[in-house]
Structure formats: structure tokens, C-alpha cells
Write a protein that holds these residues in place. Sequence first.
Motif, PDB file in Angstrom:
ATOM      1  N   LEU A  23       0.842  -1.192   0.000  1.00  0.00           N
ATOM      2  CA  LEU A  23       0.000   0.000   0.000  1.00  0.00           C
ATOM      3  C   LEU A  23       0.875   1.239   0.000  1.00  0.00           C
ATOM      4  O   LEU A  23       2.051   1.195   0.383  1.00  0.00           O
ATOM      5  N   ASP A  24       0.289   2.356  -0.415  1.00  0.00           N
ATOM      6  CA  ASP A  24       0.965   3.655  -0.372  1.00  0.00           C
ATOM      7  C   ASP A  24       0.583   4.381   0.909  1.00  0.00           C
ATOM      8  O   ASP A  24      -0.600   4.420   1.288  1.00  0.00           O
ATOM      9  N   THR A  25       1.563   4.984   1.566  1.00  0.00           N
ATOM     10  CA  THR A  25       1.304   5.837   2.728  1.00  0.00           C
ATOM     11  C   THR A  25       2.257   7.026   2.653  1.00  0.00           C
ATOM     12  O   THR A  25       3.305   6.966   2.014  1.00  0.00           O
ATOM     13  N   ARG A  26       1.884   8.086   3.359  1.00  0.00           N
ATOM     14  CA  ARG A  26       2.793   9.228   3.514  1.00  0.00           C
ATOM     15  C   ARG A  26       2.438   9.941   4.814  1.00  0.00           C
ATOM     16  O   ARG A  26       1.361  10.520   4.932  1.00  0.00           O
ATOM     17  N   GLY A  27       3.329   9.850   5.783  1.00  0.00           N
ATOM     18  CA  GLY A  27       3.134  10.551   7.041  1.00  0.00           C
ATOM     19  C   GLY A  27       2.098   9.929   7.950  1.00  0.00           C
ATOM     20  O   GLY A  27       1.659  10.578   8.903  1.00  0.00           O
ATOM     21  N   PRO A  57      -4.175   4.681   4.217  1.00  0.00           N
ATOM     22  CA  PRO A  57      -3.274   3.700   3.600  1.00  0.00           C
ATOM     23  C   PRO A  57      -4.023   3.024   2.455  1.00  0.00           C
ATOM     24  O   PRO A  57      -5.075   2.404   2.664  1.00  0.00           O
ATOM     25  N   CYS A  58      -3.519   3.147   1.233  1.00  0.00           N
ATOM     26  CA  CYS A  58      -4.309   2.740   0.065  1.00  0.00           C
ATOM     27  C   CYS A  58      -3.387   2.406  -1.099  1.00  0.00           C
ATOM     28  O   CYS A  58      -2.175   2.613  -1.029  1.00  0.00           O
ATOM     29  N   GLN A  59      -3.975   1.911  -2.158  1.00  0.00           N
ATOM     30  CA  GLN A  59      -3.240   1.735  -3.410  1.00  0.00           C
ATOM     31  C   GLN A  59      -3.537   2.980  -4.248  1.00  0.00           C
ATOM     32  O   GLN A  59      -4.522   3.048  -4.980  1.00  0.00           O
ATOM     33  N   ASP A  60      -2.669   3.952  -4.090  1.00  0.00           N
ATOM     34  CA  ASP A  60      -2.927   5.321  -4.553  1.00  0.00           C
ATOM     35  C   ASP A  60      -2.476   5.507  -5.996  1.00  0.00           C
ATOM     36  O   ASP A  60      -1.585   6.291  -6.294  1.00  0.00           O
TER      37      ASP A  60
END
Length: 609
Positions: free
Chosen positions: A60-64, A150-153
Motif C-alpha cells: 500500500l501507499d502511505t505518507r506521514g 493507507p491505500c493503493q494510490d
Amino acid sequence: MPTPAALTTQPIDPHSYASRSPVRVRHLALYLTVDFDQQKLAGTATWQLVNQDSNTELVLDTRGLTIETVEALDAASRTTPTVFMLETADDVLGQALRITLPAGAVAVRIAYQTEPTAAALQWLAPAQTAGTQPFLFTQSQAILARTWLPCQDSPGIRFTYEATVRVPAHLLALMSAENPQQLSPSGEYHFRMAQPIPAYLMALAVGDLAFAPLSGRTGIYAEPATLPVATHEFADLEKMVAAAEELYGPYRWERYDLLVLPPSFPFGGMENPRLTFVTPTILAGDRSLTSLVAHELAHSWSGNLVTNATWDDFWLNEGFTVYFERRIMEHLYGREYADMLQVLGDTALRHTIAEIGATSPDTHLHLNLAGRDPDEGLTEIAYEKGCALLLTLESLVGRPKLDTFIKEYFARFSFQAMDTATFLHYLRAELLDQESGLEARLNLAAWVHGPGLPPNTSTATSSRFVAVDQVLSQLASGASAASLLLATAEWSSHEWVYFLHGLPARLSTEKLAELDAAFGFTNSGNAEILTAWFPHTLRTGYVPADAAVENFLRHVGRRKFLVPLYQSLLARPNGPARARAIYQEARPNYHSVATGTLDAVLAAPPARQ
């Protein structure tokens, strides 16, 4: 001809770690609490998975985000704590969240919370709104969904979702989903989005909001003080939806509502499904800026229904949408009205090409944004050059044939992603190859993969702007502004903007004062007119407009307006210090989408005028 499924094999998205994940998400169950005091969201995201049988890792993609726990769920909803890892952070892409999947896992549940500085979230104090309560809104495009979820961005990955959101009991929560129309006494709201969407269309807003219906499927949400003005401004909303359906097929999202946000919203609009977010700067009082709503509505087909597979393919969202928007406006208000919009768009495109450089690869329709923030690709190139390509195609094949092609394209690829190579293959098979030499006459490769504008680009014209040019000529010949009041009495916002852009770059303070006395530009309530007027006042040092300029910069967060005004300020002899002082005070009112651009603008050496 390959089947649609074969056509839409997904390219790797350079802006998503999750794009390479063999396991994909298909449905989200989201539980969030909105904490205005701490300025954070906290809760769980439960993702149902596909392709997990023979694979053992979900990315998954995350940021911060603070990831607290991760559990795997089996088919009987039994939970097992599982191993996860956050990789090294990248300033733009954030961190990949790698989750080990035990045998039998069909879903994962992630407990997490956001940071107060999450780039997608704009927390507003009461003083920054039209009322007396705080406000929260999200802006997920292009890759900011990962800062609050948190997702598949990646725009090429779609999912359905349900959500439960808890907010202070006196505030209303809304999402890009089925929405409530009145307050819940408990402050708990439940949402459902049955149509699959990409992560950038996830949206949340919380505030002191009221609802007014416009038709059985359209309505307006706004702060109570703004709602009466907004319902008047958008009275033609149902007509717009009906016109769009007549052009390119049924509206597939059930309801189409608008949410009028506080002025710090960084864009004109955001096409969140079922609930378009719009800036209050289009509340002109005369419905003359509602083409922006037509644009966001058109995204319900081009973008939301058929979505660019990666941000390198952004033109497939925006070029079609601009073309569609102007067809809606023509349907409602006539060809002359749509021609004005086309001229203004064409002017903006040529200005952007001159600014970027006519040989720059960033003027191609198909971009290469790998290694950069995809926000850099959100320029007039995707919007107006994409539209110009479709207009050129229309001139070659005729409007009826192009309309049939576009309508079938939306129907055939509904709820799928589209990349440039696949689209070109489809365009050739369904349209261009039907007539010998048509692709050469279109000059397709130069449009898509070449810089600047191809030589077969037509120049837009407008009969209503010819009349504006006559007024400009009279002014240049010595006529007083007051003598032209009758000739300008019925002008729309578009004519006034064209007029202001057509004035000489260097005018005396006396001439500006004369124009201001006759037409009241400095005190206009129309943001488009103000941002066309203020560069003149800043260049000349027209002091009576200074307070209005500073007030505008402190309260309006729309990036389209802020960048040219700060650039005009910076170019003045005493401008850099003044611009930075205003920005220091105003910056907390802006969304990160705007500050990400303006930080660089204010740090750069000023251009000379």
C-alpha cells in the motif's frame, strides 16, 4: 480488434509503490473519528483483497501516517496479527507499506492515524469559514490520498467503499458517496460508494453545512450563510446534467450534488463522485462562471468513469473534459457563449506554452513525470491542448461521427482505466483507420508526442469578443471609460476578463483610476475579474487597489489566482518583501496543494517587468 479487457492491461504507475503489488484491493471499510482539537483522523481501514491466493504480500501507499497495528482476516472474519514494514520515506511518494499475508487471508485491517500536517487535509478555524464553526476538507488528487488513508494510490486501481465517520454532533460529514442531507444527533455518519473509484476520488468534508435540493437528483451543500447565494448561482444544475446525458450517455452515479467550500480550497473544483467540491470564487451573482461546474460534471464521464491509468496520461481525463464542458455550455447557452470560453482557453494554452517553452517535453500531451510530483503535469497542456486535439478531429470527421465515437468510448470502458497507447490503438481502430490518410491529416503523433502546437492547430474566434475589441480600440483612440458604459452594460464575466487582458500592459495611474471609477473593478465581487485587474494595478503602483489585493491574497486559496498575483507582486521594485510578508500571514489559510507551488514561487528570484 482486442477485447476491452485486453486493451486495458495496466501499465506500471511510477507514482505508486502499490502499482507493482500482485495483490490488489477491491473494497474498503473505513472507520474514522475526526478530531478537530488534535487536527487528526484516527481509525481503521479494512481492505478486501483480490489475487491473494498465490501471493503473500500486499503493498500500500502511505505518507506521514502512523501505522499502529495490522491484522489479517480470513473468510470467517477471524483476525490474526501480521507482520508489516514501512520502507524509507520519499518526499513525494511517501512510504511503501508492505504487509505479509498469512495463508487464508482475504482482507487486512489497519489501525492508523494521520498527522496534523497531512497534505490532503485542510483544517480551518472558524475565522477561515463563512460561519462560526471549524471546517475540514480533503483534496486527494493527485497522490495525496495516501496522506489520510493507507491505500493503493494509483488512478489505475479502483475499489468500492463503505465508511463510518464520527464528528462533533453539531457538524455534518460528507463524502464522495451516498450522503446525508441533515445532521445526525449522534455525530455518526454512514457512507456507501457502490461504484468502484480510484483513491484520488476519495473525499471527506466536515463542517457547519446545510442542504438545498435543486431537483430530484441534484442539490447544494454549503455553509448556511452561503447557501442562498449558491442555490441561485447553480439553478441550472439539473439542466447541465440532462444536457450531458443527451450528449454522451446516462449519468452513472445516481446523484450529482455540489459542496461549496470555504475560500481556501486550492482548485476551482474537484470532481469527487456524487459530490463535486467547488470554490466560492465562482459565486459571481450572474451565473457567468458556472462553466467550471460543467467541467466537473463532465468528469463524471471523462475521468471518473474512464480514468487516466497514470498521471502521465492526465490529458485523457482533462482534454476530453474541457471539450465536453464546452459542448454542455453550448447546449445550454449557445455557440457564441461557448466560443468565448474556447478563446479564453486557447489564450491560456498559448501563454502556458510560452512560459514552459515551445520545445519542452512538458508540452507533450503524453507526459513523462517519473521522479517528479505529478502535480507538475496539471497544466493547461493537458486541458487545452487535449481539447484542441479533439476540436481538430471534429473538424476532420464531423461532429456527429466524433460524438458517436466518444459516447461509445465512455460506454465501452466504463469503470476502467485508460492509458495513452491503448487509447491511440482504439482511436485508430474505431475512427482513423476508416478513412485513408485521416491520421496523417490529423497529425496525431505531433499532438500526442510532440512539443508545442502542431501546424494544423486552428485559432479560436468569438464574435462577442470582436465587440470587446471595438471597445478597446475606442479607449485606445481617446474615448473616456464613462462613455462606454452603455456598450458594456450586458457583458458577462468572460467579456470583462477578455477586456482586461486586452488593455495595454503599461497604463498610467490616471487611466486606471478612470477605468476603476467607471467600471468598479477594485470593488468587484468577481474573482476572475479581480485577478485580471490586479496585475495592472500592481504593475503601475495604483495605490487605491493595494488593500483589495492584500485582502484577496489573505482570504482566497485558489492556486490559479494566487500564482500570477504573487508573481506580479514580486516583479515590483519593492515587491519581494511585500509579497513575502503577505504570504507569511496568509500561508496558514492555504492548502498544501497551493503552498507546494507558492513556496517555490516566493523563493525564486523575481522576474523583471
